[in-house]
Design a protein around this motif. Structure first.
Motif, PDB file in Angstrom:
ATOM      1  N   PRO A  37       0.812  -1.222   0.000  1.00  0.00           N
ATOM      2  CA  PRO A  37       0.000   0.000   0.000  1.00  0.00           C
ATOM      3  C   PRO A  37       0.843   1.270   0.000  1.00  0.00           C
ATOM      4  O   PRO A  37       1.749   1.434   0.813  1.00  0.00           O
ATOM      5  CB  PRO A  37      -0.819  -0.119   1.284  1.00  0.00           C
ATOM      6  CG  PRO A  37      -0.859  -1.580   1.580  1.00  0.00           C
ATOM      7  CD  PRO A  37       0.456  -2.125   1.089  1.00  0.00           C
ATOM      8  N   GLY A  38       0.574   2.111  -0.983  1.00  0.00           N
ATOM      9  CA  GLY A  38       1.232   3.400  -1.063  1.00  0.00           C
ATOM     10  C   GLY A  38       2.641   3.388  -1.612  1.00  0.00           C
ATOM     11  O   GLY A  38       3.262   4.431  -1.751  1.00  0.00           O
ATOM     12  N   SER A  39       3.194   2.193  -1.920  1.00  0.00           N
ATOM     13  CA  SER A  39       4.581   2.202  -2.365  1.00  0.00           C
ATOM     14  C   SER A  39       4.867   1.357  -3.593  1.00  0.00           C
ATOM     15  O   SER A  39       5.735   1.713  -4.391  1.00  0.00           O
ATOM     16  CB  SER A  39       5.509   1.781  -1.233  1.00  0.00           C
ATOM     17  OG  SER A  39       5.219   0.462  -0.830  1.00  0.00           O
ATOM     18  N   SER A  83       8.786  -0.005  -7.159  1.00  0.00           N
ATOM     19  CA  SER A  83       8.027   1.179  -6.762  1.00  0.00           C
ATOM     20  C   SER A  83       7.236   1.691  -7.956  1.00  0.00           C
ATOM     21  O   SER A  83       7.670   1.601  -9.101  1.00  0.00           O
ATOM     22  CB  SER A  83       8.945   2.273  -6.219  1.00  0.00           C
ATOM     23  OG  SER A  83       9.809   2.731  -7.223  1.00  0.00           O
ATOM     24  N   THR A  84       6.068   2.213  -7.660  1.00  0.00           N
ATOM     25  CA  THR A  84       5.191   2.790  -8.693  1.00  0.00           C
ATOM     26  C   THR A  84       4.774   4.167  -8.219  1.00  0.00           C
ATOM     27  O   THR A  84       4.105   4.302  -7.199  1.00  0.00           O
ATOM     28  CB  THR A  84       3.952   1.906  -8.915  1.00  0.00           C
ATOM     29  OG1 THR A  84       3.316   1.685  -7.664  1.00  0.00           O
ATOM     30  CG2 THR A  84       4.326   0.562  -9.506  1.00  0.00           C
ATOM     31  N   LEU A  86       2.759   7.483  -7.561  1.00  0.00           N
ATOM     32  CA  LEU A  86       1.319   7.632  -7.393  1.00  0.00           C
ATOM     33  C   LEU A  86       0.732   8.820  -8.128  1.00  0.00           C
ATOM     34  O   LEU A  86      -0.473   9.024  -8.102  1.00  0.00           O
ATOM     35  CB  LEU A  86       0.986   7.735  -5.899  1.00  0.00           C
ATOM     36  CG  LEU A  86       1.341   6.492  -5.078  1.00  0.00           C
ATOM     37  CD1 LEU A  86       1.040   6.734  -3.606  1.00  0.00           C
ATOM     38  CD2 LEU A  86       0.581   5.286  -5.587  1.00  0.00           C
ATOM     39  N   ASP A  87       1.572   9.633  -8.786  1.00  0.00           N
ATOM     40  CA  ASP A  87       1.018  10.801  -9.488  1.00  0.00           C
ATOM     41  C   ASP A  87       0.395  10.375 -10.826  1.00  0.00           C
ATOM     42  O   ASP A  87       0.746   9.367 -11.405  1.00  0.00           O
ATOM     43  CB  ASP A  87       2.070  11.889  -9.708  1.00  0.00           C
ATOM     44  CG  ASP A  87       3.215  11.427 -10.590  1.00  0.00           C
ATOM     45  OD1 ASP A  87       3.064  10.404 -11.266  1.00  0.00           O
ATOM     46  OD2 ASP A  87       4.257  12.095 -10.595  1.00  0.00           O
ATOM     47  N   THR A  92       2.441   5.442 -16.620  1.00  0.00           N
ATOM     48  CA  THR A  92       2.827   4.668 -15.440  1.00  0.00           C
ATOM     49  C   THR A  92       4.237   4.132 -15.628  1.00  0.00           C
ATOM     50  O   THR A  92       4.597   3.636 -16.694  1.00  0.00           O
ATOM     51  CB  THR A  92       1.859   3.491 -15.247  1.00  0.00           C
ATOM     52  OG1 THR A  92       0.539   4.000 -15.136  1.00  0.00           O
ATOM     53  CG2 THR A  92       2.199   2.697 -14.003  1.00  0.00           C
TER      54      THR A  92
END
Length: 114
Positions: A37-39, A83-84, A86-87, A92
């Motif tokens: 989550p989030g990362s 890592s992905t 989030l913006d 992507t």
């Protein structure tokens, strides 16, 4: 790509060439992907194996030899974190943040003229 080089041993220089490298088998009996989550993403591969066939030749001041070889690597474990961002400002992208790999057994068989 081919691997070419030389190493210095107590007998002198050994020149080698490994060519026509082909992966002939890959086994992934245990693989999982989970979201962080989030990362990003976590990839875990357990107890994998890999078999590679190749041509080889070596040359020293004393002798030279060549032939075919097989390398079997087993008990391979990989943990990778990607890592992905989030913006939503562009396409992507995924980047490798960390990677840890271990292997248990390596079996090398060389068949040559000597």
């Amino acid at each position: 790509p081919d691997l070419t080089g030389h190493e210095k041993f107590w007998l002198g220089n050994v020149k080698y060439n490994i060519s026509r490298i082909h992966v002939t088998a890959v086994e992934l009996p245990s693989a999982s992907i989970s979201l962080l989550p989030g990362s990003g993403i976590k990839l875990v591969i357990g107890n994998a194996s890999l078999t590679i066939d190749m041509n080889w030749n070596i040359r020293t001041w004393m002798f030279k030899d060549s032939g075919r070889g097989t390398v079997h690597i087993s008990k391979v474990f990989v943990t990778a974190i990607f890592s992905t961002p989030l913006d939503n400002t562009g396409p992507t992208s995924i980047s490798l943040t960390s990677c840890r790999t271990t292997s248990g057994d390596i079996d090398i068989k060389l068949n040559g003229k000597s």
